[in-house]
Every structure is written in C-alpha cells, then in structure tokens.
Scaffold this active site. Structure first.
Site, PDB file in Angstrom:
ATOM      1  N   GLU A 180      -1.928  -9.043  -1.063  1.00 44.19           N
ATOM      2  CA  GLU A 180      -3.367  -9.148  -0.787  1.00 44.19           C
ATOM      3  C   GLU A 180      -4.188  -8.965  -2.076  1.00 44.19           C
ATOM      4  OE1 GLU A 180      -4.210  -7.785   3.719  1.00 44.19           O
ATOM      5  OE2 GLU A 180      -3.147  -6.288   2.517  1.00 44.19           O
ATOM      6  N   ALA A 223       0.841  -1.193   0.000  1.00 43.89           N
ATOM      7  CA  ALA A 223       0.000   0.000   0.000  1.00 43.89           C
ATOM      8  C   ALA A 223       0.876   1.242   0.000  1.00 43.89           C
ATOM      9  CB  ALA A 223      -0.912  -0.009   1.222  1.00 43.89           C
ATOM     10  N   GLY A 259      -0.157  -5.051   0.727  1.00 46.55           N
ATOM     11  CA  GLY A 259      -1.336  -4.895  -0.107  1.00 46.55           C
ATOM     12  C   GLY A 259      -1.148  -5.484  -1.491  1.00 46.55           C
TER      13      GLY A 259
END
Length: 690
Positions: free
Chosen positions: A107, A65, A104
């Site tokens: 993910e 992220a 992220g």
C-alpha cells in the site's frame, strides 16, 4: 546520514536514497514511518534533489504493518498520513522492491509515483488471512492500477503475485536487471530526464472504466467463491470496497474502506484469525529445551507400510527431495502402494500442479522392499502399520535389532501408548510419535509426540523436520489420542449419544456445518470410512457404527454409511441407518425425544472445550494455542473461530463453567468441569493465561 535508528538518507547526484532497515521484515512500525516521513521532507527541502528512491536493506521490502500495534493508540504519522506525504510529494518517489511487498508495504508502494522490482520479488495484500481488509487504500488503489477482476482475486485470496506478473498487470513499472539500488537510481534519473509526470494511482480511471456497467463481474465472483468464503466476513467486506471504486469518488471510497476495516478489526473473527497466525508460529517453539540443542541429520527415511497412510507419508519426504525406502510384508501390497503413489503424482501433473518430469524424479526417490533389513541405514524410520499395540510392539522389537545406532524410530499411531511401544526396544530415548493426518501427503498437521524418554535432540529434529516437509508441527505429550483425537473422542461420544437420544445424524451435521466446519461429524466419518479401526474378527454389535460395518456399510466407498451415496458420491439421509439407530436405542432402553439445535451445539462444543482444558491441565499440550492449531489445521475447526480454546475464552470461562455444570446435571459426568476451568474462572483468567 541517519534519520533515526532504522532509516538513513543519502544523496547520489540528483537522487535521494531513503533506506529503511528494521529487521527481520521491515515492518512499518512507528519508528520506520517517522524516519521515512522525515527523510521525504529533507529531500523536498534539498534543492539538489530531483527524485527519491525508497528502498529497504535486509531480506525484504516492507512486509506489512506492525501488527503488534493493532488496537493501540495511533502514533503519527499513521500509515495513511505517511502515504499522503509520499503521494503528495512534489518530486517523484520511486519504490524499489525486493523480497516481498506485502500489506501495508504494498500500500505504501502504491502511493509512490513509480515502482521497480527485482524479478524474484512478490507483491500481495494478505490482510484477508487475518480477517481484515487492506486498510490503507489497498482496495481503492489496486483496482485502479490492475483492474477490478485482478484486484478482487488478489485482495480476497491474499496470495502474492510475482514481479514479472506484477509488471504485466501494471502493478510494477520496471524490472531491475542487476543491483536493485543502482537500477532504481538509474530509473529515477530517466524519470527526471524524460520529465515524466507525477503519476498518482488514485487519479487513474482507465482500468475502472473497463468495468463500468458490468455488475455481473461481482455477481459471478461471489458465486464462484461462495464455498471458499463461507462464514468469513472479510472477503465480502473487501468485495464491497472494490465495488465502491466504481460507485464513489476516491476520497469517499477511502472513508468507506476505513469504516469496513474498523468493523472487521473490532470483530471476533479478526481476533480469531490473528490468534491463529501467532499461534502457528508459537507452536514451532519448543518450551523447556536449550536453544542450542543440536538436531540430527535426516538424509534417508524408511517407512513401514505402503497403504494409504504409509504411501502418503513417503510422498512428503520424496516431495522434499529425501530418499525413502518403503517396506511391505508382501510384494503385491508393495506394488499396489507404489502404483497408487505414482497415480497420485501423475494426477497432480495432469492438473498442472507439477511438471511431468518431476513424477519420475520423485518416484526415483522411492525404493520398495519386502525386507526390514533394508532399513538398516535409515536416519529415520516411521512405522505406519495396523493400529494394534501388539503388532506395533513387534515391529519396534524388530527395528531395534536392525536400525543403526542413533536412528529415530517413530510411530504413526493415532491413539496408542507410545511409551508402551518404545518399551519393546532397548533405546526408548530414540522413539517418538509422528502422527500424520490422512491424506498424509495433503494434510498440514503433524503431531510430534514426546514420550517420557524421548531425547531433546529427537524432539527438536522432529519439529524441524515438520517444517522441511511442509507441515505445521505441534509438540504434544503421550496420552490416549494425544491432543487431536482425544478431543475428537469427546465429540464422538456426544454425537453418538445425541443420535440415540433423538437427534438425527444430518441434524447434528447441519449444526456443526452452520458453526463453520467444512462438513458434519457423520459426514466426516463416512468420508474417512467407518471401517477404519474396525475389526471384523472382534466386532460385537456394540454400537451403531459396528452394526453399520457388519452390514457392509463402510461409508462413501460402499455407497452407504450414515448416509446413502449415488455414483457421484452425492449424499442423502439414509433410512437404513436411521432404522439401525432407532433399533439400537430401543435395545438400550433409551427413550427418544426431540433434541434442539442449541442442545446439539452446546453438548458437542462444550464437551470439546472441557476435554481441551483437561489436556492442558495434564501437560499433554504445552499451550492452549497449540490445541487450537491442532484443531484448526487438522480437524477443520473454522479458522475464524480461532480453535476450541480461543472460542472458550471468547465465551468467557465463567460462562463455560456455568454451561458445563448445567450440562453435567442433565447429561452426566462427561460434563464435569475440568479443575483448570474452575481455577481460571475463579481467578478471572482465560486459557491464554494457563
């Protein structure tokens, strides 16, 4: 075609290729998320497209992220909403991974229907290192694809796993054999040809079923990692989330994960660990020097001294493949030092941390000598002899006549004035401090000390060299104890005074341990050795430490210091040391009294913060965050408390100022507030603003 500035969309036969390129690490910024979402919708509306490949240009897949967005209002699509778009796509999505798929990024890959990776790729969920947990389904999807135990290891360690291991555990479906883009498109074609289903990780239960009815998995994991996780909140929150995969539905688990993520994100521990993350990177940036300042080549290194410190320093360079000449005054000392180095390497090899053949390779890079003249062709010479100014000046005077022009002359002194040492040469601009921490081959911190004359080229070379040998270099100014040991001296003074006034060494140690240090102050002294820096010839029973040394109590190595130790180095409070303390206090006319834990806490910690403020005000440290990195990296300040200056800011400088004034009234001028604290408190600022 360009979807936006960072995402493109192309079609090759029945495969749409969605490519992101947002240097340097393809962080999942709002622009990247918007671009991917738009490209997926385009592919879903294109009748000629049967499947999609999600790939990145540059050196890596999505590396996580964009943490610069933390704490800011969310921009749609959020990562979770982007995941829903990908996961619920009615056409297969294949994530093509190279470099690293972290946080992220992994993910996002977990909501793709299939994953292909180059063999050199790595996958991981490192959020725990920032005091967080994977907040976009990582704790819920990963256990479903790799199993509970592997998921616990990966999420609580934050360590990445290589692509081959990821393939074995089911995290990756295919390994690319050639060009990733071509292989990913070929894989996507096979998915279509074989009519493979739209596999959603969220719906998989086989790996969870293996762990049902086995609560000991979690109990054993907590027990095995209790010491490593002590004080940190994030690992326990992660474990609870992984437990939830067995107790809740996927959707309920996602709600629970978000609840615990929000708790961590708003907590001071995560703020502290994020501060350390950025501070470590800032420390590498030298202020005030031109970006194009040239560095000097370091092809051969000399080390003077084959003792514990010199040997450890030499190992750093051998580990990096740089030849080292080690000089000792006597052959016996040289042989002993080289023998210890070999023993260290052989021990590492026996533990499987290096190959047996690497022992000989690294030892082959070390050349022993008893002649200083053998350092004449070295690019860098590091002195690691006894901590005595006259001895070090003599060494540097000799080096000045031997070392080649342009060679860097460095001292490993812990406290001494390096300008004074440099004055023994005709080339003070070539002299700097390289303050390693013991054991030098293990400890990550390297204080790079710049004198008033050190040239810019040597400064940038030393900072670059720190990275080459696997250290975290922090540039500091020349002054007593530099940054780390100067603050340590302030802690020493309070700890010593507290035990004379009525505290016991073990009470002081417990308070510091409870604060988060790996060990207490007096435990650390015993471990390092009370005789480090002590001179038998000049000792005068001037303090408790000198008296203990005179008694032969040098710490763990003699089975007695402030504590007593058995053959396994298990410690117990020493009645002998306590008697020495009480007798010395009586001799000094100090009336012992009850000392509370709060007083120990405040006197030690606020003294450290105050000394750090003085260091910052004097320009010995360029940034408050540099001081934090020195103490987190080199002295065991708990990472989840961010360092002494961050901790001071967390208390609020008006509170720090008030505490110092109260302590000054009770305990004297050691607590006289730094002028910097007074100025910043008056201006409503913190150390971060200095």
């Amino acid at each position: 075609m360009k979807v936006n500035d960072v995402v493109t969309y192309e079609v090759e036969g029945p495969i749409a290729v969605i490519t992101a390129h947002s240097p340097p690490v393809n962080a999942l910024s709002s622009a990247v998320r918007q671009g991917i979402a738009g490209a997926v919708q385009t592919a879903l509306g294109d009748g000629s497209v049967g499947a999609m490949v999600l790939i990145c240009e540059g050196r890596t897949f999505f590396a996580g992220a964009d943490i610069t967005e933390f704490g800011k209002p969310p921009v749609e699509p959020t990562l979770r909403n982007l995941q829903l778009i990908v996961e619920n796509a009615t056409k297969p999505v294949i994530a093509a991974i190279h470099g690293t798929a972290l946080g992220g990024g992994l993910e996002l890959a977990l909501v793709a229907h299939y994953r292909i990776a180059v063999p050199s790729a790595k996958c991981g969920l490192p959020e725990v290192k920032l005091g967080l947990l994977p907040g976009a389904g990582g704790t819920q999807r990963l256990p479903r694809i790799v199993g509970i135990e592997k998921a616990l290891d990966l999420t609580t360690s934050g360590a990445p796993v290589g692509a081959r291991a990821a393939k074995e555990m089911g995290l990756v479906d295919e390994l690319a054999q050639g060009d990733l883009r071509a292989d990913a498109i070929a894989f996507a074609r096979r998915v279509l040809e074989e009519k493979r289903p739209l596999l959603k990780v969220r719906d998989r239960t086989e790996k969870l079923d293996e762990a049902r009815g086995k609560p000991e998995i979690f109990a054993n994991f907590r027990k095995a990692n209790a010491r490593k996780f002590r004080g940190f909140k994030a690992p326990e929150h992660i474990i609870r989330c992984v437990e939830a995969t067995l107790e809740k539905s996927f959707d309920e688990g996602m709600v629970y994960e978000r609840q615990l993520f929000n708790e961590l994100q708003s907590d001071s521990q995560s703020a502290a660990q994020r501060h350390v993350f950025f501070a470590e990177r800032q420390a590498a940036k030298v202020l005030g020097l031109a970006a194009d300042t040239p560095t000097l080549p370091i092809a051969k290194v000399g080390v003077i001294g084959a003792g514990t410190m010199g040997g450890g320093i030499a190992m750093n360079f051998a580990n990096a493949g740089i030849p080292v000449t080690i000089v000792e005054a006597k052959q016996e000392a040289l042989d002993r030092g080289l023998g210890i180095i070999r023993g260290n390497y052989e021990s590492t090899a026996k533990k499987g941390r290096m190959k047996a053949e690497d022992v000989d390779t690294r030892m082959g890079l070390l050349t022993g000598s008893v002649a200083m003249e053998d350092l004449a062709d070295c690019d860098l010479i590091i002195e690691a002899v006894f901590e005595n100014l006259d001895v070090k000046r003599e060494v540097f005077g000799t080096l000045d006549a031997i070392a080649r022009p342009g060679a860097i002359l460095a001292t490993n002194t812990s406290y001494l004035d390096i300008d004074d040492i440099a004055a023994a040469t005709e080339r003070p601009e070539s002299v700097c401090g390289l303050h390693f921490f013991s054991p030098a081959n293990v400890m990550k911190l390297l204080e790079v000390v710049r004198t008033k004359d050190t040239s810019p080229e040597i400064v940038v070379t030393a900072m670059k060299l720190a990275k080459t040998i696997g250290k975290i270099g922090v540039l500091v100014g020349n002054g007593f104890g530099f940054v780390g040991n100067r603050i340590l001296a302030a802690r020493n003074a309070q700890a010593d005074r507290l035990v004379l006034e009525g505290a016991t060494p073990w009470t002081v140690d417990r308070v510091l341990y409870d604060f988060g240090f790996a060990m207490g102050h007096f435990q650390m002294r015993d471990l390092v050795g009370l005789d480090v820096g002590w001179n038998r010839e000049t000792t005068s029973s001037a303090n408790v430490r000198e008296i203990l040394n005179e008694m032969g109590r040098h710490g763990q190595k003699t089975k007695g210091g402030y504590y007593d130790y058995d053959d396994n180095r298990k410690q117990t409070p020493s009645p002998i040391a306590m008697q020495v303390i009480e007798d010395f206090a009586a001799k000094q006319g100090i009336e012992r009294r009850a000392v509370s834990d709060d007083e120990i806490h405040d006197r030690i910690l606020f003294a450290m913060v105050n000394e750090g403020a003085r260091i910052l005000d004097e320009g010995i440290a360029a940034r408050a965050s540099d001081i934090d990195i020195v103490w987190v990296t080199g002295y065991g300040w708990p990472k989840y408390r961010g360092g002494p200056m961050f901790w001071g800011d967390l208390q609020g400088l008006p509170t720090v100022l008030e505490k110092l004034k109260t302590l000054e009234a009770a305990h004297g001028e050691a607590f006289t507030p730094s002028p910097l604290i007074e100025r910043l408190a008056a201006e409503g600022k913190g150390f971060r603003d200095a």
